[in-house]
Scaffold this motif. Structure first.
Motif, PDB file in Angstrom:
ATOM      1  N   ALA A  48       0.850  -1.195   0.000  1.00 58.29           N
ATOM      2  CA  ALA A  48       0.000   0.000   0.000  1.00 58.29           C
ATOM      3  C   ALA A  48       0.885   1.244   0.000  1.00 58.29           C
ATOM      4  N   SER A  49       0.499   2.218  -0.793  1.00 58.95           N
ATOM      5  CA  SER A  49       1.225   3.490  -0.923  1.00 58.95           C
ATOM      6  C   SER A  49       2.653   3.304  -1.386  1.00 58.95           C
ATOM      7  N   SER A  50       2.993   2.142  -1.963  1.00 56.71           N
ATOM      8  CA  SER A  50       4.330   1.961  -2.512  1.00 56.71           C
ATOM      9  C   SER A  50       4.454   2.749  -3.815  1.00 56.71           C
ATOM     10  N   CYS A  51       5.694   3.130  -4.129  1.00 57.13           N
ATOM     11  CA  CYS A  51       5.956   3.934  -5.334  1.00 57.13           C
ATOM     12  C   CYS A  51       5.141   5.219  -5.316  1.00 57.13           C
ATOM     13  N   ASN A  52       4.930   5.717  -4.124  1.00 57.14           N
ATOM     14  CA  ASN A  52       4.075   6.891  -3.943  1.00 57.14           C
ATOM     15  C   ASN A  52       4.902   7.972  -3.266  1.00 57.14           C
ATOM     16  N   CYS A  85       1.574   4.054  -6.547  1.00 52.84           N
ATOM     17  CA  CYS A  85       1.857   4.876  -7.740  1.00 52.84           C
ATOM     18  C   CYS A  85       1.027   6.154  -7.791  1.00 52.84           C
ATOM     19  N   SER A  86       0.427   6.533  -6.676  1.00 52.00           N
ATOM     20  CA  SER A  86      -0.392   7.741  -6.694  1.00 52.00           C
ATOM     21  C   SER A  86       0.467   8.977  -6.444  1.00 52.00           C
ATOM     22  N   LEU A  87      -0.062  10.129  -6.805  1.00 48.38           N
ATOM     23  CA  LEU A  87       0.614  11.413  -6.607  1.00 48.38           C
ATOM     24  C   LEU A  87       1.968  11.442  -7.298  1.00 48.38           C
ATOM     25  N   THR A  88       2.058  10.797  -8.443  1.00 46.84           N
ATOM     26  CA  THR A  88       3.313  10.709  -9.183  1.00 46.84           C
ATOM     27  C   THR A  88       3.229  11.572 -10.431  1.00 46.84           C
ATOM     28  N   ASP A  89       4.298  12.342 -10.700  1.00 48.95           N
ATOM     29  CA  ASP A  89       4.267  13.225 -11.863  1.00 48.95           C
ATOM     30  C   ASP A  89       4.225  12.448 -13.171  1.00 48.95           C
ATOM     31  N   THR A  90       5.117  11.443 -13.299  1.00 53.99           N
ATOM     32  CA  THR A  90       5.240  10.741 -14.568  1.00 53.99           C
ATOM     33  C   THR A  90       5.277   9.240 -14.341  1.00 53.99           C
ATOM     34  N   ILE A  91       4.440   8.503 -15.063  1.00 60.35           N
ATOM     35  CA  ILE A  91       4.498   7.040 -15.093  1.00 60.35           C
ATOM     36  C   ILE A  91       4.675   6.642 -16.553  1.00 60.35           C
ATOM     37  N   THR A  92       5.752   5.902 -16.849  1.00 59.76           N
ATOM     38  CA  THR A  92       6.037   5.506 -18.232  1.00 59.76           C
ATOM     39  C   THR A  92       6.322   4.012 -18.273  1.00 59.76           C
TER      40      THR A  92
END
Length: 802
Positions: A48-52, A85-92
């Motif tokens: 939970a909330s990882s990569c966030n 992955c939330s609140l992230t500027d860029t996901i590619t």
């Protein structure tokens, strides 16, 4: 011999040191990989909330944050924990992106992938920056409830934007290269839609109050699917359904050649069509499809209307049984493209605040200082344990409470309520949960295969979050409340589950994600809502004091529905509502009242009066009861209401010995009766209805025995195997292609997770290394080299001793 042994050992060591495992970035714990940049050949955000990267809830960060996958062949990003992955500027993602936890990818700014899959409830929603973009080379699938809602900016899929979940593209701005498909209930409510080729509004109120611009072709089949919508430009509209467009405004705008076609009772009722100067507009009206409609022909426009005599008369006049629209000439005022923009912005702002307040609960892993708390934040940290908690409990890491027995004993409400949060991927999988309060299953597979006994509310927001589970509401520690409700809002969130609620009178069962309650056994006290596309497919649904609403396109296909109402609840009559296109296809229904509103809403359905005093079946939409079987048994009084041509194709009314069979219009029984036969699928008998229009009658056969009826049904089913209309409709249903991506790597991921559990110590070692910045592949490389070095050392010692 020993020297050969040493050489072989050297060769094995060098070979192992050169072998590189795939670089997979795994973030398995709560809040893990909370850094500026997360990158790997593939990226798995399981906690939970990882990569966030949370800048203390400020939407402006000092540095841009990003999640990137680099493997061109398998470079997927999977955001499976709640709020991952939330609140992230860029996901590619080099290949595809999967946002499968509730609120996964929420608040992101720029997202790029081959296919973008928003499977958890609220996943991909509420982008904050202006503008913001989701760039999908192939398509974007919004499968969870509210999964792409409140999108502020542009969504630019190369081919398609598929809004399958209920309210999935609520208030969004959509710009699709090819097609927008709005299949869930209210899926594209107040959306701003542009598409290269087509927009399809097939769920209940699916495009209500939407603004649709410059779309080549618009198709609307769901009940009220274009209610109060604003449509500018385009070339063709096909409106099939009952009161599809009430309050809508259609403006030719800058388009110069347009066709507007209608089918179904009052399909265009209450709408306004404007043909601007320089445009050629063609409108076709049949029967009452244009009743209470206004056709505004501006000076300089070429306005064509069929029947053409309607241009010289006004309602209530009609031409050969066709009710005319109100035809007006002159110059109308330009229509405001942004008339509802202010209202949409206000609603979006209010909804964003609600989501902000709720998102912390869905990823909860911290504990209030004023209450008792159990926090299992690391991968497999509390796996298989027994947990008894009077405050809060949180299972926020990958498999963190898998196989655990969890008992929640605190209060049901307030700050000291006893809530359980299963927010990590597979966080409470295969566990036993006994709770007197609320259970939140918001990571992917977080409560899959679990047994959940709860007294208040169960929320299954992650993809497959409660898949193949047993949920018994009102059966928890105290069993006194009867429960508030069950929400199955992620993709396949309650797929294949057993959901039972036998007491209580508040809180529905809401199936809002695509296939969210499919293949399930449901026994529920009050209402069941199947709002997602195919949400209740192949399910067995029984209510003891409530109704069933099938609002999503194909929402209750192949299901068995038995609804009942207690005396004193309204008129005591249970109802099944079929609102979406094909909502009840091939379903079997037992109810006091069955109403079909969407086009083909009850196609191939079987309705049986067994055990009921009286039933009423009414079809509103065009072709809504095609290929239907209505069985009226001994001791029942049945009424079938037909309108226009909706009972004309293979609608068979079986009246068994001892049954009282009625039909409206009554002439179908007195003038047609048994004479229509059953060999010709097209009903050849028609009579005049109460409104003066011709009504096609169903096939009627009276005084049947059960055996003779069954022979007729068997013969009919055999013929349906080669029926062209059935094949055509099933082909249309088959155009829903979300399953293409579904199995691509799920099997691979399941194998990987099973391996991690079986080799837990090794994985935890690798996890520690990854936390320190060492890739898992590098860890294994170091391990192999170490083993090889020891092997060589032992060999040399052996030679020396000889």
């Amino acid at each position: 011999m020993a020297s050969v042994f040493v050489i072989l050992a050297l060769f094995v060591t060098v070979s192992l040191s050169q072998k590189k495992a795939p670089k997979i970035k795994r973030c398995k714990n709560y809040d893990q990989c909370d850094v500026i940049n997360v990158a790997g050949g593939q990226v798995f955000c399981n906690g939970a909330s990882s990569c966030n990267y949370d800048c203390t809830w400020s939407w402006q960060c000092d540095a841009d944050t990003s999640i990137v996958s680099t493997n061109a062949n398998k470079g997927n990003i999977r955001c499976n924990g709640a709020s991952s992955c939330s609140l992230t500027d860029t996901i590619t993602a080099a290949v595809d992106l999967y946002c499968e936890g509730s609120d996964a990818c929420w608040g992101s700014t720029t997202v790029t992938a081959g296919v973008i899959n928003c499977d958890g409830s609220d996943a991909c929603g509420d982008r904050i920056s202006d503008p913001a973009t989701f760039n999908a080379a192939t398509k974007q699938n919004c499968n969870g409830w509210s999964s792409c809602a409140n999108s502020y900016g542009s969504s630019n899929p190369g081919n398609a934007m598929n809004c399958y979940g209920a309210e999935s593209c609520y208030y969004s701005k959509i710009d699709a290269g090819q097609q927008v498909w709005c299949g869930g209930s209210s899926a594209c409510y107040q959306a701003d839609i542009t598409a290269g080729k087509a927009a399809k509004c097939v769920g209940y109120r699916s495009c209500e109050q939407a603004v649709i611009r410059d779309v080549f072709r618009i198709e609307a089949y769901g009940y009220e699917s274009l209610k109060d919508a604003q449509i500018f430009g385009g070339e063709r509209m096909d409106i099939d359904g009952y009161r599809v467009m009430e309050g809508a405004v259609v403006d030719s705008d800058t388009s110069t050649d347009l066709e507007w076609r209608f089918d179904g009772p009052q399909a265009g009722y209450g709408s306004t069509f404007i043909c601007r100067s320089g445009a050629i507009c063609r409108m076709w009206c049949e029967r009452d499809t244009c009743e209470n409609m206004t056709y505004q022909c501006d000076t300089g426009a070429d306005c064509r209307l069929t029947p053409s005599q309607c241009k010289s008369v006004n309602p209530p006049s009609d031409v050969n049984g066709v009710i005319c629209p109100t035809y007006v000439t002159g110059t109308s005022s330009p229509h405001n493209h942004n008339e509802k923009k202010g209202e949409r912005e206000e609603r979006r702002s209010n909804r964003k605040v609600d989501v902000e307040e709720d998102i912390t609960l869905k990823s909860m892993a911290f504990c209030s200082s004023s209450t008792s708390c159990t926090a299992c934040e690391r991968a497999a940290e509390c796996r298989g344990q027994t947990i008894t908690e009077s405050g809060w409990a949180s299972c926020s890491g990958l498999n963190s409470c898998q196989n655990a027995k969890i008992t929640m004993t605190g209060n049901t409400h307030g700050n000291d309520a006893s809530y359980l949060y299963c927010s990590g991927e597979a966080g409470c999988k295969n566990g036993r949960i006994d709770s007197n309060s609320r259970v939140y299953c918001h990571g992917k597979s977080s409560c899959a295969l679990a047994t959940i006994l709860a007294d208040e509310w169960v929320s299954c927001g992650g993809s497959q979050s409660c898949k193949e589970s047993v949920i018994r509401l009102g059966s928890g520690v105290t069993a006194i409340n009867g429960g508030v409700g069950v929400d199955c809002r992620g993709k396949e969130s309650c797929y294949g589950s057993e959901i039972i609620r036998r007491n209580g009178d508040d809180g529905t069962l809401s199936c809002g994600g695509i296939e969210s309650c499919a293949y399930s056994d449901i026994e529920y006290t009050i209402d069941v809502e199947c709002g997602g596309t195919q949400s209740c497919d192949y399910s067995n649904i029984t209510t003891t004091n409530g109704d069933v609403y099938c609002g999503g396109a194909y929402g209750c296909r192949y299901s068995n529905i038995n609804v009942n109402k207690a005396a004193g609840n309204g008129d005591g009559k249970s109802v099944v509502y079929m609102y979406g296109d094909g909502a009840g296809y091939s379903a079997t229904i037992s109810a006091d009242r069955v109403y079909g509103y969407g086009e083909t809403a009850m196609m191939r359905v079987t309705i049986d009066s067994e055990g009921r005093d009286d039933i009423i079946v009414e079809a509103f939409g065009p072709s809504s009861v095609e290929v239907m079987n209505l069985i009226c048994r001994d001791g029942s009084e049945c009424l079938l209401r037909c309108k226009e041509n909706n009972c004309y194709y293979q609608v068979d009314y079986y009246c068994l010995d001892g049954a009282v069979c009625n039909i409206e219009p009554a002439g179908c029984l007195t003038q047609c009766g048994d004479e229509t036969g059953f060999d010709n699928p097209w009903n050849t008998c028609s009579v005049t209805g109460t409104d003066g229009n011709s009504v096609s009658c169903p096939h009627i056969r009276t005084n049947l025995s059960i055996s003779s009826m069954q022979q007729m049904i068997d013969r009919k089913n055999e013929k349906l195997k080669t029926d062209e209309r059935i094949q055509e409709f099933e082909k249309r249903m088959g155009l829903i292609d979300y399953e293409e991506y579904d199995g691509q790597i799920d099997g691979e991921m399941d194998d990987l997770y099973d391996y991690e559990i079986e080799h837990e110590e090794m994985e935890l070692f690798g996890d520690v290394q990854s936390m320190n910045g060492i890739d898992g592949g590098e860890t294994m490389k170091i391990l192999f080299v170490t083993i090889g070095t020891v092997f060589i050392f032992i060999s040399i010692v052996y030679l020396w001793c000889r």
